[in-house]
Write an enzyme that holds these catalytic residues in place. Sequence first.
Site, PDB file in Angstrom:
ATOM      1  N   HIS A 363       0.795  -1.237   0.000  1.00  0.00           N
ATOM      2  CA  HIS A 363       0.000   0.000   0.000  1.00  0.00           C
ATOM      3  C   HIS A 363       0.821   1.279   0.000  1.00  0.00           C
ATOM      4  CE1 HIS A 363      -4.005  -1.816   0.795  1.00  0.00           C
ATOM      5  NE2 HIS A 363      -3.296  -2.732   1.420  1.00  0.00           N
ATOM      6  N   LYS A 554      -8.115  14.099   4.349  1.00  0.00           N
ATOM      7  CA  LYS A 554      -7.273  12.902   4.336  1.00  0.00           C
ATOM      8  C   LYS A 554      -6.243  13.079   5.430  1.00  0.00           C
ATOM      9  CE  LYS A 554      -6.242  13.935  -0.021  1.00  0.00           C
ATOM     10  NZ  LYS A 554      -6.267  12.740  -0.833  1.00  0.00           N
ATOM     11  N   ARG A 555      -5.463  12.023   5.727  1.00  0.00           N
ATOM     12  CA  ARG A 555      -4.389  12.190   6.700  1.00  0.00           C
ATOM     13  C   ARG A 555      -3.490  13.350   6.285  1.00  0.00           C
ATOM     14  NH1 ARG A 555      -3.325   8.197  10.521  1.00  0.00           N
ATOM     15  NH2 ARG A 555      -1.838   9.739  11.248  1.00  0.00           N
ATOM     16  N   LYS A 560       1.052  14.455   0.588  1.00  0.00           N
ATOM     17  CA  LYS A 560      -0.321  14.735   0.134  1.00  0.00           C
ATOM     18  C   LYS A 560      -0.503  16.226  -0.178  1.00  0.00           C
ATOM     19  CE  LYS A 560      -2.249  10.854   2.814  1.00  0.00           C
ATOM     20  NZ  LYS A 560      -2.907   9.973   1.830  1.00  0.00           N
ATOM     21  N   THR A 662      -8.454   6.691  -2.118  1.00  0.00           N
ATOM     22  CA  THR A 662      -9.813   6.181  -2.263  1.00  0.00           C
ATOM     23  C   THR A 662     -10.806   7.317  -2.035  1.00  0.00           C
ATOM     24  OG1 THR A 662      -9.572   5.404   0.016  1.00  0.00           O
ATOM     25  CG2 THR A 662      -9.441   3.748  -1.710  1.00  0.00           C
ATOM     26  N   LYS A 666     -14.561   8.469  -3.767  1.00  0.00           N
ATOM     27  CA  LYS A 666     -15.781   8.819  -3.033  1.00  0.00           C
ATOM     28  C   LYS A 666     -16.315  10.173  -3.496  1.00  0.00           C
ATOM     29  CE  LYS A 666     -13.809   6.160   0.658  1.00  0.00           C
ATOM     30  NZ  LYS A 666     -12.816   6.194   1.740  1.00  0.00           N
TER      31      LYS A 666
END
Length: 815
Positions: A363, A554-555, A560, A662, A666
């Site tokens: 992952h 998100k985290r 990111k 993911t 969504k």
Amino acid sequence: MAPELPTLQSDPKSLAADILNVLRYRVGKDPSVATPHDWLTAAIKAVRDRIIDQWIESTKETYEHGKKRVYYLSLEFLIGRLMRDAFSNIGLMDDMRTALASLGVDIDLIATLEPDAALGNGGLGRLAACFMESMATVGVPGHGYGIRYVNGMFRQEIHDGWQVELPETWLDHGNPWEFERRERAFEIGFGGAVESITDKSGRLERHVWKPQERVLAVAYDTPVVGWRGNRVNTLRLWSGFPVDPILLSRFNAGDHIGALAESNKADALSRVLYPADSSEAGQELRLRQEYFFSAASLQDILQRHVSAYGDLSLLPEKAAVHLNDTHPAIAVAELMRLLMDIHGLDFDKAWKITRGTFAYTNHTLLPEALESWPVRLFERLLPRHMQIIYAINAEVLLEARAVGRFGEDQIRRISLIQEDGDRRVRMGNLAFVGSHSINGVSALHTELMKETVFADLHRLYPDRINNKTNGITPRRWLFQSNQGLTSLIRETIGDTFLDNVEALKELDDFAGDAAFREKFAAVKRANKERLAAVTAERLGIRVDPSALFDIQIKRIHEYKRQLLNIVEAVALYDQIRSHPERDWAPRVKFFGGKAAPSYHNAKLIIKLANDVARVINRDPAVRGLLKVVFMPNYNVSLAEIMMPAADLSEQISTAGMEASGTGNMKFALNGALTIGTLDGANVEIKECVGDDNIFIFGLKADEVASRRADGYQPREVIEKSPELAQALSAISSGVFSPEEPGRYRGLIDGIYQSDWFMVAADFDAYADAQRQVDAVWQDSPDWYARAIRNVARVGWFSSDRTIRQYAEEIWGVPL
Ligand code: 26V
């Protein structure tokens, strides 16, 4: 054909009677004194009773027909609330609403009292939860195995802009979903020594591990209901107990402290979820947790297999054991130990069974996230496993050398043991060599896996790596969380998509239908009003639902690039102030996410978002045009409110670093347009929705790599971009932190000096893409046409599709 089941009556009247019955005889309360929590418990248990028959039937059926089972080992299951999921999957939502209303209870009110089961950090844990639901839906006999953490993910509060972590005590009111199985308990050993048993002639017969410590793993089962209640699978979570629960002998002998210490040690195994994105994870307790749940699960699996089939060589035919990342990779050595030391198989036989049984999903490619454990720790905690790992390594290296094309450098990289520096066991390599299938989670990630982390192992075993692009369950992420859109779609194209999400394609034709677009916009508007209400209630910030809702949730992690988003917000703020005459598109930028407690920069980014929000939200010069909101305590339940309310989905990781994502799926399924890099599953989302319906910008993965290799100079880039330079200097000089002007100097200096995450390199392209977003937003029919095409075209990202691919291509489970 399954026999006809004696189903309980499920009309509102019988449901109400049952709820009262449960309340009285199992909760022990009369309605006059029942608290809202008591009603919640009674409602859940009344529905749970209706699942049990199907659950037992699903379990029996696998047994009786000798069907292959899937065991999904994961240290994380980020389930969230279960009530809505279960009620709606078995089609009881409306009747339960009526039944509870007849008792004077508001179902929506008690629903908010159910705590989130937050047994995970982020994407990996949520994926495991979506997979569990999809396995039950598409008919895979799947068992999840994990740990029943007493304290799951921490609760995040924001104090003066800073993240504060508080324990989340989700079990305070008990857990009405679970069944404790005291009788399903296994002993797990740690430490001690290995004895070699020899025969009369002195030949080694076998090894016996004599652990120094032992704890008990006790099973807690939660039923997982598939769509339309077709199948009910099991999530089995282990909890640690002392072997002798009252430690009587030691207490009697006067060793009170020793007895307590032992009890605490067992307890610690299932107390906390490790914040996976932190370096703290390199701790002994984490390795103990990994072994604890892997060993318990394997004993459980083998016991079931032996009692059903006897023959261990049949294991790969009857059981697929899936390793969700390397966290359960120790299971490879544990299965070898059980097969050799307990069941007396020789190495070769055991190895063949092991490789036939396991499959592994990777992952992340981030080097700091690849697990490895010091050999010394391993030897002390799991001496027999260390021996087995050496034996496996010898076998693998022999194979590699036999191929004849590997140089010493490559052999070193294939080895399960990292030899330079302190010697460490590489869990990724262990999982790889012990599995017949290794998969990545998006097309790009899988290719990068072949080129980077597993390049050498891939050359040695070229048939093993394959791709399984992630997916999400449409039940939770569309039907339950976006009831308005679901109803509108049903009215428009009928109900086929409820059972096959890819039928959403039929919506495509309606993108050009003005009347439909208006209805679609009205649904979005209602969802945004709901989020605006939550924002006002929780933060006292008023946001205008007619503004563009731009959301990054998100985290918090540097790769990111929440920082890129914040810097762009600052630049936009500056632009609006300098050019108030322009026709700006009103925007609200929402952020949400948790930072690992020890991740300094991530916590600083949260503080920066809050500092920037404070200044911007107070400035009358941008009123009505720009707001920034940091929503505290992002979790599954908050995601269910935010995803449906988004116009713009921020998926802006440095290309090559986000394995899949993911959240991106969504958002798109709920009609948001994506602004994103060509990273992870964004690449495939773009292929599905079409270039015109997504905003792609920035460096591609190979370009990131070559820029880095060519000696990237961020300073030069910044000097050429006045907007970026201005925004960075404002942050760095304390415009947003006047009480501590130097607060962000280090963070911004990092961008000037090395900028590993390419914030500067991608800034202009990102800002340009944002202005394109504005332009499309101003043409509302066009915007909604694109949003509708997103909904219509992302059905492929259903986890039902993903699970079918796993079943057919990895697990060998017929559907
Ligand atoms: C772990 C660590 C640990 C050490 C410090 C840095 C770091 C960074 C990231 C991680 C995450 C580990 C695994 C993970 O959660 N991966 C996520 O898995 C999702 C489901 O496949 C996928 O969508 C996300 O892209 C991926 O980040």
